[in-house]
Design a protein around this motif. Sequence first.
Motif, PDB file in Angstrom:
ATOM      1  N   ALA A  73      28.022 -21.080 -38.830  1.00  0.00           N
ATOM      2  CA  ALA A  73      27.398 -21.830 -39.059  1.00  0.00           C
ATOM      3  C   ALA A  73      25.823 -22.506 -39.293  1.00  0.00           C
ATOM      4  CB  ALA A  73      28.060 -23.844 -38.605  1.00  0.00           C
ATOM      5  N   ASN A  74      25.693 -22.869 -40.358  1.00  0.00           N
ATOM      6  CA  ASN A  74      24.153 -22.567 -40.892  1.00  0.00           C
ATOM      7  C   ASN A  74      23.425 -23.722 -40.427  1.00  0.00           C
ATOM      8  OD1 ASN A  74      23.360 -19.238 -41.690  1.00  0.00           O
ATOM      9  ND2 ASN A  74      23.654 -20.505 -43.192  1.00  0.00           N
ATOM     10  N   THR A  75      23.863 -23.950 -38.909  1.00  0.00           N
ATOM     11  CA  THR A  75      23.825 -25.695 -37.813  1.00  0.00           C
ATOM     12  C   THR A  75      23.357 -25.449 -37.308  1.00  0.00           C
ATOM     13  OG1 THR A  75      23.595 -28.055 -38.848  1.00  0.00           O
ATOM     14  CG2 THR A  75      25.529 -26.424 -38.680  1.00  0.00           C
ATOM     15  N   GLU A  76      22.988 -26.605 -36.168  1.00  0.00           N
ATOM     16  CA  GLU A  76      22.919 -26.899 -34.775  1.00  0.00           C
ATOM     17  C   GLU A  76      23.827 -27.067 -34.155  1.00  0.00           C
ATOM     18  OE1 GLU A  76      19.230 -28.782 -33.811  1.00  0.00           O
ATOM     19  OE2 GLU A  76      18.243 -27.661 -35.301  1.00  0.00           O
ATOM     20  N   LEU A  77      24.069 -27.011 -32.890  1.00  0.00           N
ATOM     21  CA  LEU A  77      25.529 -27.857 -31.855  1.00  0.00           C
ATOM     22  C   LEU A  77      24.713 -29.390 -31.877  1.00  0.00           C
ATOM     23  CD1 LEU A  77      26.612 -24.714 -30.089  1.00  0.00           C
ATOM     24  CD2 LEU A  77      27.940 -25.515 -31.773  1.00  0.00           C
ATOM     25  N   TYR A  78      26.359 -29.930 -32.083  1.00  0.00           N
ATOM     26  CA  TYR A  78      26.030 -31.374 -31.569  1.00  0.00           C
ATOM     27  C   TYR A  78      26.767 -32.214 -30.667  1.00  0.00           C
ATOM     28  CZ  TYR A  78      22.425 -31.141 -35.937  1.00  0.00           C
ATOM     29  OH  TYR A  78      21.678 -31.361 -37.049  1.00  0.00           O
ATOM     30  N   LEU A  79      26.460 -32.655 -29.497  1.00  0.00           N
ATOM     31  CA  LEU A  79      26.870 -32.726 -28.755  1.00  0.00           C
ATOM     32  C   LEU A  79      27.453 -34.031 -28.969  1.00  0.00           C
ATOM     33  CD1 LEU A  79      28.713 -33.100 -25.444  1.00  0.00           C
ATOM     34  CD2 LEU A  79      25.771 -34.312 -25.253  1.00  0.00           C
ATOM     35  N   TYR A  80      28.727 -34.053 -29.071  1.00  0.00           N
ATOM     36  CA  TYR A  80      29.577 -35.631 -29.376  1.00  0.00           C
ATOM     37  C   TYR A  80      30.134 -36.715 -28.575  1.00  0.00           C
ATOM     38  CZ  TYR A  80      33.577 -38.392 -31.421  1.00  0.00           C
ATOM     39  OH  TYR A  80      34.044 -39.924 -31.369  1.00  0.00           O
ATOM     40  N   LEU A  83      30.027 -30.878 -31.577  1.00  0.00           N
ATOM     41  CA  LEU A  83      30.448 -30.822 -32.929  1.00  0.00           C
ATOM     42  C   LEU A  83      29.937 -29.021 -33.688  1.00  0.00           C
ATOM     43  CD1 LEU A  83      30.652 -32.953 -35.179  1.00  0.00           C
ATOM     44  CD2 LEU A  83      28.835 -33.081 -35.655  1.00  0.00           C
ATOM     45  N   PHE A  84      30.767 -28.038 -34.235  1.00  0.00           N
ATOM     46  CA  PHE A  84      30.252 -27.199 -34.552  1.00  0.00           C
ATOM     47  C   PHE A  84      30.550 -27.231 -36.086  1.00  0.00           C
ATOM     48  CE2 PHE A  84      31.964 -22.971 -35.334  1.00  0.00           C
ATOM     49  CZ  PHE A  84      30.526 -22.093 -35.412  1.00  0.00           C
ATOM     50  N   GLY A  85      29.622 -26.469 -36.696  1.00  0.00           N
ATOM     51  CA  GLY A  85      29.932 -26.806 -38.490  1.00  0.00           C
ATOM     52  C   GLY A  85      29.194 -28.656 -38.611  1.00  0.00           C
ATOM     53  N   THR A  86      28.571 -28.777 -40.057  1.00  0.00           N
ATOM     54  CA  THR A  86      29.153 -30.124 -40.455  1.00  0.00           C
ATOM     55  C   THR A  86      29.561 -30.517 -41.837  1.00  0.00           C
ATOM     56  OG1 THR A  86      26.417 -29.332 -41.133  1.00  0.00           O
ATOM     57  CG2 THR A  86      26.330 -30.414 -38.833  1.00  0.00           C
ATOM     58  N   ILE A 123      31.516 -39.393 -44.001  1.00  0.00           N
ATOM     59  CA  ILE A 123      30.349 -40.106 -43.071  1.00  0.00           C
ATOM     60  C   ILE A 123      30.172 -38.717 -42.071  1.00  0.00           C
ATOM     61  CG2 ILE A 123      28.784 -41.504 -42.241  1.00  0.00           C
ATOM     62  CD1 ILE A 123      30.597 -43.494 -43.692  1.00  0.00           C
ATOM     63  N   MET A 124      29.247 -38.768 -42.144  1.00  0.00           N
ATOM     64  CA  MET A 124      28.848 -37.722 -40.610  1.00  0.00           C
ATOM     65  C   MET A 124      27.196 -37.481 -40.335  1.00  0.00           C
ATOM     66  SD  MET A 124      29.390 -34.055 -40.095  1.00  0.00           S
ATOM     67  CE  MET A 124      30.888 -33.614 -39.588  1.00  0.00           C
ATOM     68  N   GLU A 125      26.232 -38.678 -40.376  1.00  0.00           N
ATOM     69  CA  GLU A 125      25.396 -38.972 -40.502  1.00  0.00           C
ATOM     70  C   GLU A 125      24.267 -37.975 -38.538  1.00  0.00           C
ATOM     71  OE1 GLU A 125      23.874 -42.925 -39.947  1.00  0.00           O
ATOM     72  OE2 GLU A 125      25.950 -44.093 -41.229  1.00  0.00           O
ATOM     73  N   LEU A 126      23.734 -37.381 -38.699  1.00  0.00           N
ATOM     74  CA  LEU A 126      23.189 -36.487 -37.801  1.00  0.00           C
ATOM     75  C   LEU A 126      22.000 -37.066 -37.045  1.00  0.00           C
ATOM     76  CD1 LEU A 126      23.394 -33.538 -39.613  1.00  0.00           C
ATOM     77  CD2 LEU A 126      25.009 -34.040 -37.909  1.00  0.00           C
ATOM     78  N   PRO A 127      21.948 -37.008 -35.873  1.00  0.00           N
ATOM     79  CA  PRO A 127      20.732 -37.649 -35.214  1.00  0.00           C
ATOM     80  C   PRO A 127      18.860 -37.013 -35.947  1.00  0.00           C
ATOM     81  CG  PRO A 127      21.876 -35.921 -33.849  1.00  0.00           C
ATOM     82  CD  PRO A 127      22.545 -35.769 -35.886  1.00  0.00           C
ATOM     83  N   GLN A 128      18.484 -38.301 -36.038  1.00  0.00           N
ATOM     84  CA  GLN A 128      17.262 -38.521 -36.385  1.00  0.00           C
ATOM     85  C   GLN A 128      16.056 -38.417 -35.505  1.00  0.00           C
ATOM     86  OE1 GLN A 128      16.407 -37.390 -39.563  1.00  0.00           O
ATOM     87  NE2 GLN A 128      19.397 -37.036 -39.594  1.00  0.00           N
ATOM     88  N   GLN A 162      18.555 -37.311 -27.321  1.00  0.00           N
ATOM     89  CA  GLN A 162      19.040 -37.711 -28.461  1.00  0.00           C
ATOM     90  C   GLN A 162      19.364 -37.351 -29.957  1.00  0.00           C
ATOM     91  OE1 GLN A 162      16.676 -38.561 -26.616  1.00  0.00           O
ATOM     92  NE2 GLN A 162      18.564 -40.115 -25.181  1.00  0.00           N
ATOM     93  N   SER A 163      17.862 -36.205 -30.233  1.00  0.00           N
ATOM     94  CA  SER A 163      18.240 -35.047 -31.054  1.00  0.00           C
ATOM     95  C   SER A 163      18.916 -33.849 -31.222  1.00  0.00           C
ATOM     96  CB  SER A 163      17.188 -34.235 -31.101  1.00  0.00           C
ATOM     97  OG  SER A 163      16.726 -33.314 -30.757  1.00  0.00           O
ATOM     98  N   LYS A 164      19.659 -34.203 -30.472  1.00  0.00           N
ATOM     99  CA  LYS A 164      21.070 -33.236 -30.078  1.00  0.00           C
ATOM    100  C   LYS A 164      22.726 -33.107 -30.360  1.00  0.00           C
ATOM    101  CE  LYS A 164      21.085 -28.878 -30.303  1.00  0.00           C
ATOM    102  NZ  LYS A 164      21.358 -27.750 -31.444  1.00  0.00           N
ATOM    103  N   THR A 165      22.240 -34.849 -30.344  1.00  0.00           N
ATOM    104  CA  THR A 165      23.492 -36.363 -29.802  1.00  0.00           C
ATOM    105  C   THR A 165      23.700 -36.725 -30.854  1.00  0.00           C
ATOM    106  OG1 THR A 165      22.699 -36.097 -27.061  1.00  0.00           O
ATOM    107  CG2 THR A 165      24.352 -37.422 -28.435  1.00  0.00           C
ATOM    108  N   ILE A 166      25.336 -36.768 -31.507  1.00  0.00           N
ATOM    109  CA  ILE A 166      25.404 -37.052 -32.809  1.00  0.00           C
ATOM    110  C   ILE A 166      26.779 -38.537 -31.901  1.00  0.00           C
ATOM    111  CG2 ILE A 166      27.742 -36.220 -33.384  1.00  0.00           C
ATOM    112  CD1 ILE A 166      27.502 -36.340 -36.039  1.00  0.00           C
ATOM    113  N   GLU A 167      27.038 -39.650 -32.119  1.00  0.00           N
ATOM    114  CA  GLU A 167      27.277 -40.848 -31.524  1.00  0.00           C
ATOM    115  C   GLU A 167      28.482 -40.310 -32.251  1.00  0.00           C
ATOM    116  OE1 GLU A 167      26.275 -42.988 -28.829  1.00  0.00           O
ATOM    117  OE2 GLU A 167      24.770 -41.508 -28.733  1.00  0.00           O
ATOM    118  N   GLY A 168      29.608 -41.737 -31.500  1.00  0.00           N
ATOM    119  CA  GLY A 168      31.211 -41.337 -32.341  1.00  0.00           C
ATOM    120  C   GLY A 168      31.102 -42.455 -33.401  1.00  0.00           C
TER     121      GLY A 168
END
Length: 190
Positions: A160-167, A127-130, A34-39, A45-51
Amino acid sequence: MNSIHIEDLLDCSHESLGGTATRIWYAPADFFEIMELPQADAYEQSKTIEGNKIKLVSGKKLSFIDVFVEQNSLGEKVKNGTRKQKTIAEFSFSLREFNARNLGFASRLRNEGLVFLVPDTNGRVWLFGTKRNAAYLTSYESNTGRKVEDDNVVSLVFSANTELYLYNGRAEEMTTAGGFSKGFSKGFKI
């Protein structure tokens, strides 16, 4: 589907090398169940992924690499023209020593989609890469150095063709998922 072998790359040397020494964590993208990206709409909050939004497949774990990173080694940029822009993330680091283990890492994982957890110098973990848009090796250079005092290193760049996310989680949450091992004391100030 072939099973990829991953392992820890520990650096025990006490020599000085340019850049900041840190430990990063990695696993193939298919190790993540599972890797639920922020919505969220809000910027932060759009760049932060919860643990608790990341979970590894049962029996899989993150491995670590002791690396050297330089300023601006982890970042985002956009590509393409106006109104067709896409975000890509890049991460560059160096492994000390031109040796079989470090060359093997680059060789074995050069076409494998990976996900990294990367601490920055401010104590944040990114988080780098999804799972969907994994990071791939895009540049790789190794050399022995010309003189004894030259650094012999393996330099790698992943994109990676994605954004960085703060873990935004606690290490205990990833330990439950099988990720972090005990005993690491620097970098992950969560």
